[in-house]
Design a protein around this motif. Structure first.
Motif, PDB file in Angstrom:
ATOM      1  N   TRP A 268       0.985  -1.266  -0.361  1.00 36.94           N
ATOM      2  CA  TRP A 268       0.136   0.421  -0.313  1.00 36.94           C
ATOM      3  C   TRP A 268       0.974   1.598   0.503  1.00 36.94           C
ATOM      4  O   TRP A 268       0.499   2.419   0.000  1.00 36.94           O
ATOM      5  CB  TRP A 268      -0.869   0.199   1.767  1.00 36.94           C
ATOM      6  CG  TRP A 268      -2.265  -1.006   1.388  1.00 36.94           C
ATOM      7  CD1 TRP A 268      -2.059  -2.143   0.856  1.00 36.94           C
ATOM      8  CD2 TRP A 268      -3.107   0.047   0.547  1.00 36.94           C
ATOM      9  NE1 TRP A 268      -3.725  -2.323   0.632  1.00 36.94           N
ATOM     10  CE2 TRP A 268      -4.319  -1.407   0.266  1.00 36.94           C
ATOM     11  CE3 TRP A 268      -4.386   1.472   0.108  1.00 36.94           C
ATOM     12  CZ2 TRP A 268      -5.677  -1.043  -0.149  1.00 36.94           C
ATOM     13  CZ3 TRP A 268      -5.327   1.714  -0.131  1.00 36.94           C
ATOM     14  CH2 TRP A 268      -5.747   0.239  -0.389  1.00 36.94           C
ATOM     15  N   THR A 269       1.749   1.417   0.820  1.00 32.05           N
ATOM     16  CA  THR A 269       2.669   1.945   0.730  1.00 32.05           C
ATOM     17  C   THR A 269       3.516   2.686  -0.656  1.00 32.05           C
ATOM     18  O   THR A 269       3.654   3.365  -1.098  1.00 32.05           O
ATOM     19  CB  THR A 269       4.599   2.481   1.636  1.00 32.05           C
ATOM     20  OG1 THR A 269       3.284   2.115   2.810  1.00 32.05           O
ATOM     21  CG2 THR A 269       4.984   3.203   1.449  1.00 32.05           C
ATOM     22  N   LEU A 270       4.050   1.813  -1.346  1.00 29.55           N
ATOM     23  CA  LEU A 270       5.068   2.041  -2.607  1.00 29.55           C
ATOM     24  C   LEU A 270       3.745   1.613  -3.997  1.00 29.55           C
ATOM     25  O   LEU A 270       4.547   2.097  -4.695  1.00 29.55           O
ATOM     26  CB  LEU A 270       5.796   0.564  -3.094  1.00 29.55           C
ATOM     27  CG  LEU A 270       7.548   0.301  -1.851  1.00 29.55           C
ATOM     28  CD1 LEU A 270       8.386  -1.216  -1.746  1.00 29.55           C
ATOM     29  CD2 LEU A 270       7.867   1.974  -2.006  1.00 29.55           C
ATOM     30  N   ARG A 271       2.777   1.462  -3.570  1.00 31.58           N
ATOM     31  CA  ARG A 271       2.144   1.617  -5.028  1.00 31.58           C
ATOM     32  C   ARG A 271       1.610   2.776  -5.352  1.00 31.58           C
ATOM     33  O   ARG A 271       0.980   3.513  -6.580  1.00 31.58           O
ATOM     34  CB  ARG A 271       0.330   0.845  -4.199  1.00 31.58           C
ATOM     35  CG  ARG A 271      -0.290   1.900  -3.678  1.00 31.58           C
ATOM     36  CD  ARG A 271      -1.715   0.883  -2.898  1.00 31.58           C
ATOM     37  NE  ARG A 271      -2.391   0.173  -4.084  1.00 31.58           N
ATOM     38  CZ  ARG A 271      -3.371  -0.869  -3.442  1.00 31.58           C
ATOM     39  NH1 ARG A 271      -3.545  -1.473  -2.022  1.00 31.58           N
ATOM     40  NH2 ARG A 271      -3.884  -1.416  -4.024  1.00 31.58           N
ATOM     41  N   GLN A 272       2.426   4.329  -4.187  1.00 33.07           N
ATOM     42  CA  GLN A 272       2.219   5.561  -4.490  1.00 33.07           C
ATOM     43  C   GLN A 272       2.376   5.498  -5.448  1.00 33.07           C
ATOM     44  O   GLN A 272       2.438   6.844  -6.243  1.00 33.07           O
ATOM     45  CB  GLN A 272       1.677   6.118  -3.586  1.00 33.07           C
ATOM     46  CG  GLN A 272       1.282   5.621  -2.052  1.00 33.07           C
ATOM     47  CD  GLN A 272       1.947   6.749  -1.215  1.00 33.07           C
ATOM     48  OE1 GLN A 272       1.180   7.613  -0.596  1.00 33.07           O
ATOM     49  NE2 GLN A 272       2.499   6.053  -0.212  1.00 33.07           N
ATOM     50  N   LEU A 273       3.605   5.031  -6.059  1.00 29.44           N
ATOM     51  CA  LEU A 273       4.833   5.485  -7.064  1.00 29.44           C
ATOM     52  C   LEU A 273       4.693   5.230  -8.456  1.00 29.44           C
ATOM     53  O   LEU A 273       4.227   3.643  -8.578  1.00 29.44           O
ATOM     54  CB  LEU A 273       6.080   4.812  -6.811  1.00 29.44           C
ATOM     55  CG  LEU A 273       6.210   5.423  -4.800  1.00 29.44           C
ATOM     56  CD1 LEU A 273       8.409   4.739  -4.845  1.00 29.44           C
ATOM     57  CD2 LEU A 273       7.010   6.926  -5.370  1.00 29.44           C
ATOM     58  N   PRO A 274       4.109   5.786  -9.557  1.00 30.74           N
ATOM     59  CA  PRO A 274       4.178   5.535 -10.277  1.00 30.74           C
ATOM     60  C   PRO A 274       5.093   3.890 -11.409  1.00 30.74           C
ATOM     61  O   PRO A 274       4.544   3.039 -12.138  1.00 30.74           O
ATOM     62  CB  PRO A 274       3.769   6.725 -11.675  1.00 30.74           C
ATOM     63  CG  PRO A 274       4.251   7.244 -10.822  1.00 30.74           C
ATOM     64  CD  PRO A 274       4.423   6.916  -9.195  1.00 30.74           C
ATOM     65  N   GLU A 275       6.401   4.255 -11.193  1.00 27.56           N
ATOM     66  CA  GLU A 275       7.411   3.667 -11.754  1.00 27.56           C
ATOM     67  C   GLU A 275       7.610   1.726 -10.361  1.00 27.56           C
ATOM     68  O   GLU A 275       7.586   0.823 -11.051  1.00 27.56           O
ATOM     69  CB  GLU A 275       8.803   4.093 -11.454  1.00 27.56           C
ATOM     70  CG  GLU A 275       9.038   4.080  -9.882  1.00 27.56           C
ATOM     71  CD  GLU A 275       8.869   5.399  -9.351  1.00 27.56           C
ATOM     72  OE1 GLU A 275       9.280   6.035  -8.576  1.00 27.56           O
ATOM     73  OE2 GLU A 275       8.086   6.538  -9.489  1.00 27.56           O
ATOM     74  N   VAL A 276       6.742   1.353  -9.819  1.00 34.12           N
ATOM     75  CA  VAL A 276       6.460   0.569  -8.888  1.00 34.12           C
ATOM     76  C   VAL A 276       5.135  -0.576  -9.265  1.00 34.12           C
ATOM     77  O   VAL A 276       4.205   0.286  -9.357  1.00 34.12           O
ATOM     78  CB  VAL A 276       6.529   0.556  -7.114  1.00 34.12           C
ATOM     79  CG1 VAL A 276       6.511  -0.454  -6.246  1.00 34.12           C
ATOM     80  CG2 VAL A 276       7.706   1.491  -7.260  1.00 34.12           C
ATOM     81  N   ARG A 277       5.682  -1.377 -10.064  1.00 31.04           N
ATOM     82  CA  ARG A 277       4.737  -2.314 -10.164  1.00 31.04           C
ATOM     83  C   ARG A 277       4.344  -3.625  -9.043  1.00 31.04           C
ATOM     84  O   ARG A 277       3.535  -3.884  -9.283  1.00 31.04           O
ATOM     85  CB  ARG A 277       4.307  -3.086 -11.772  1.00 31.04           C
ATOM     86  CG  ARG A 277       4.912  -1.157 -12.818  1.00 31.04           C
ATOM     87  CD  ARG A 277       4.763  -1.802 -14.108  1.00 31.04           C
ATOM     88  NE  ARG A 277       4.913  -0.734 -14.924  1.00 31.04           N
ATOM     89  CZ  ARG A 277       6.062  -0.110 -15.356  1.00 31.04           C
ATOM     90  NH1 ARG A 277       6.826  -0.783 -15.792  1.00 31.04           N
ATOM     91  NH2 ARG A 277       5.879   1.375 -16.342  1.00 31.04           N
ATOM     92  N   THR A 278       5.503  -4.127  -8.954  1.00 29.27           N
ATOM     93  CA  THR A 278       5.610  -5.683  -8.462  1.00 29.27           C
ATOM     94  C   THR A 278       6.665  -5.438  -7.560  1.00 29.27           C
ATOM     95  O   THR A 278       7.620  -4.208  -7.748  1.00 29.27           O
ATOM     96  CB  THR A 278       6.021  -6.833  -9.081  1.00 29.27           C
ATOM     97  OG1 THR A 278       4.959  -6.644 -10.642  1.00 29.27           O
ATOM     98  CG2 THR A 278       6.378  -7.749  -8.673  1.00 29.27           C
ATOM     99  N   LEU A 279       6.630  -5.727  -5.774  1.00 29.85           N
ATOM    100  CA  LEU A 279       7.458  -5.816  -4.862  1.00 29.85           C
ATOM    101  C   LEU A 279       8.252  -7.057  -4.599  1.00 29.85           C
ATOM    102  O   LEU A 279       7.642  -8.400  -5.177  1.00 29.85           O
ATOM    103  CB  LEU A 279       6.601  -5.184  -3.868  1.00 29.85           C
ATOM    104  CG  LEU A 279       6.321  -3.999  -3.318  1.00 29.85           C
ATOM    105  CD1 LEU A 279       5.375  -3.432  -4.287  1.00 29.85           C
ATOM    106  CD2 LEU A 279       6.323  -3.996  -2.261  1.00 29.85           C
TER     107      LEU A 279
END
Length: 580
Positions: A268-279
């Protein structure tokens, strides 16, 4: 110093050193070609180091200017410090200011040496704490620097803690983000607003602050499932294909449900960054080729967030409730609403139940859409009710001249109210994560928008509401201002929308960050301007971003936040309501 403290120090130092404002003598800029976090392309700035034989005030100016370096770098700023300078703590927070001037310099004794104290006066506009939490603060402030000579050159011996950012720098280089923790029951993710400087370290900054946990003052309202033993190793690189590699130590021995919630917080925290698609969340060690099950898509863990379904808004038309979800009225057979004797209402999640306030404001009727199990609750000046995702109806009114909140459900409750006794509530809204509330209230002859926290326990029982804080409007940092608010609604957990009067005297809709860091709307923003229709009520769709306004003549207007306001083909609407 343990690893967590080192990581936190490094993160805040990086953030702070990118953000210190100064009084630049010269500017050298160029456009950054690559996007720098959050799909932004900010301007790069490389400040100059100390000039030969610079005067003390020039040293201080250059030091402040050096903190404006972008991309982030502390090297130039450190050149202005004396070799034997007292330790400078850039992690002590950030001051955002509008104007600064050197007021005076006077001699001071530094051991056997004679130094100079340079005093700078600035107009403080806001502050950020160590992790980026925003606090409005409009005041005049003086800051002193102690200098002494090193090899014949003036250098700073004692620098004030923290860093300083001009308001222009803050607007250009800082952006709002959210850290995601859980509510005390561990059932819902809750957004914690922060501000961070743009750059390729935003993902690292977000995860580092998340791993550090909630602030001490939020310990009773926010809960992290990241164990104390957990540590973020290194940075969080994001590959060209959108894979963010998150290396966390200390999760191997925790229960699976805890690991799930840690994953949810990170996603939920990293989904704010459009460049991040997968963790890829993994322990330290060599990267092993990940199977599909080892990866976390940013769209996952919706089970811990608000429902993506939103059936509203609904409108009260005569004695019937109609849905305006598709932009056209669709009559629903709601037998709870009869004979037009209703002035406000709300629809439960799923659309199976409804709560309505009679036109006298003295009775709240709660029941199924079928009309079965109808319940009546007396009140005095009841506001439009709110239905939360836990199946409770929030009833706000005044009893014996004092504001009151009652929760009606399987177990009724009356939570304690801090700071409410002198308020006269006019509009009430609840965020979908049930972590915050917003009020339009009158007190002392002034009507304001106020925002507060919902206090709950591990069993998801609401125990109280925190002291509400006024939402700043008209401060120098915001781009729009309003007066005489009428209605408030949440547009997601971090924003509210307000129907209020603009500085031009028009009824407009404004969007504000819950921490008071931004207010936009009216004719001062780039968004659509609502025609002057005497806006009485605003309802936000937190899923699509659409806004709906009930006008004084009973018409309803809508916008998606970018397109122009358009009128829905319906007249005579007496009230609007979202689902819970």
């Amino acid at each position: 110093m343990n690893t967590r403290r080192v990581l936190a120090w490094l993160l805040v130092a990086v953030c702070a050193l990118s953000a210190c404002g100064g009084i630049p003598d010269e500017v050298r800029v160029h456009r950054v070609e690559a996007d720098q976090g959050g799909a932004e392309s900010p301007v790069s700035y490389q400040p100059a180091g100390p000039r030969q034989n610079a005067t003390p005030d020039q040293v201080v100016r250059g030091y402040l200017d050096a903190m404006l370096a972008y991309p982030v770098s502390s090297g130039t700023a450190e050149q202005f410090l004396h070799p034997d300078a007292e330790p400078w703590d850039p992690t002590a927070g950030v001051v955002v200011y509008r104007a600064a001037s050197v007021e005076e310099a006077r001699q001071v004794a530094i051991g056997r040496d004679i130094g100079l104290e340079v005093v700078v006066r600035l107009q403080e506009q806001a502050r950020l704490d160590r992790t980026g939490h925003y606090e409005p603060s409009v005041r005049t402030r003086t800051v002193s620097f102690v200098l002494r000579r090193a090899d014949g050159q003036w250098r700073i011996e004692v620098a004030p803690p923290g860093t300083f950012v001009t308001d222009d720098f803050f607007a250009d280089y800082y952006r709002p983000f959210d850290l995601y923790f859980f509510d005390p029951s561990g059932s819902r993710v809750v957004a914690d607003p922060v501000h961070l400087p743009l750059g390729d370290q935003v993902a690292t900054a977000l995860v580092t602050n998340l791993v550090a946990g909630p602030r001490e003052q939020d310990a009773g309202t926010l809960r992290s499932f990241v164990p104390d033993a957990a540590r973020l190793r290194g940075s969080v690189p994001v590959a060209p294909d959108g894979l963010a590699d998150v290396v966390v130590d200390g999760l191997a021995d925790v229960p699976s449900d805890t690991r799930d919630r840690v994953s949810a917080q990170l996603v939920w925290t990293l989904r704010q960054l459009p460049e991040v698609r997968t963790l890829r969340i993994r322990p330290p060690g060599p990267v092993v080729r990940a199977e599909s099950g080892d990866l976390e898509p940013v769209g996952g863990w919706g089970v811990f967030g608000p429902s993506r379904a939103w059936a509203g808004p609904f409108a009260l038309l005569g004695g019937a409730v109609v849905s305006l979800a598709d932009g056209a009225p669709e009559v629903l057979e709601q037998r709870v609403v009869q004979g037009g004797d209703v002035e406000s209402f709300t629809v439960a999640p799923g659309g199976e139940s409804l709560a309505a306030v009679t036109s006298s404001g003295s009775e709240l009727v709660v029941g199924a859409v079928s009309g079965q199990g109808r319940r009546r609750v007396s009140g005095s000046g009841l506001l439009p009710p709110v239905w939360d995702a836990s199946g409770r109806v929030w009833a706000v009114d005044r009893a014996d001249g004092r504001a009151r909140v009652r929760l009606l459900g399987s177990q009724d409750a009356t939570p304690s109210l801090a700071g409410w006794p002198r308020l006269e509530p006019l509009s009430f809204a609840l965020s979908r994560d049930q972590a915050r509330y917003a009020l339009v209230a009158r007190a002392g002859g002034r009507t304001q928008v106020l925002v507060g926290r919902v206090l709950s326990d591990a069993q998801d029982r609401v125990t109280g509401l925190s002291v509400p804080r006024p939402l700043p409007s008209g401060t120098p940092l915001v781009t729009a201002s309003f007066t005489s608010p009428r209605s408030v609604s949440f547009a997601g957990s971090g924003y509210v929308v307000v129907a209020a009067t603009s500085v031009a005297g028009e009824q407009q809709v404004f969007t504000a960050r819950v921490d008071g860091s931004s207010v936009t709307g009216g004719r001062s923003s780039d968004g659509p301007t609502l025609v002057d229709v005497d806006a009485r009520q605003v309802v936000a769709d937190p899923v699509t971003g659409r806004l709906f306004v009930r006008a004084g003549d009973g018409t309803v207007w809508q916008t998606d936040g970018a397109a122009a306001w358009t009128r829905i083909d319906v007249e005579g609407v007496r009230a609007l309501a979202p689902t819970g």
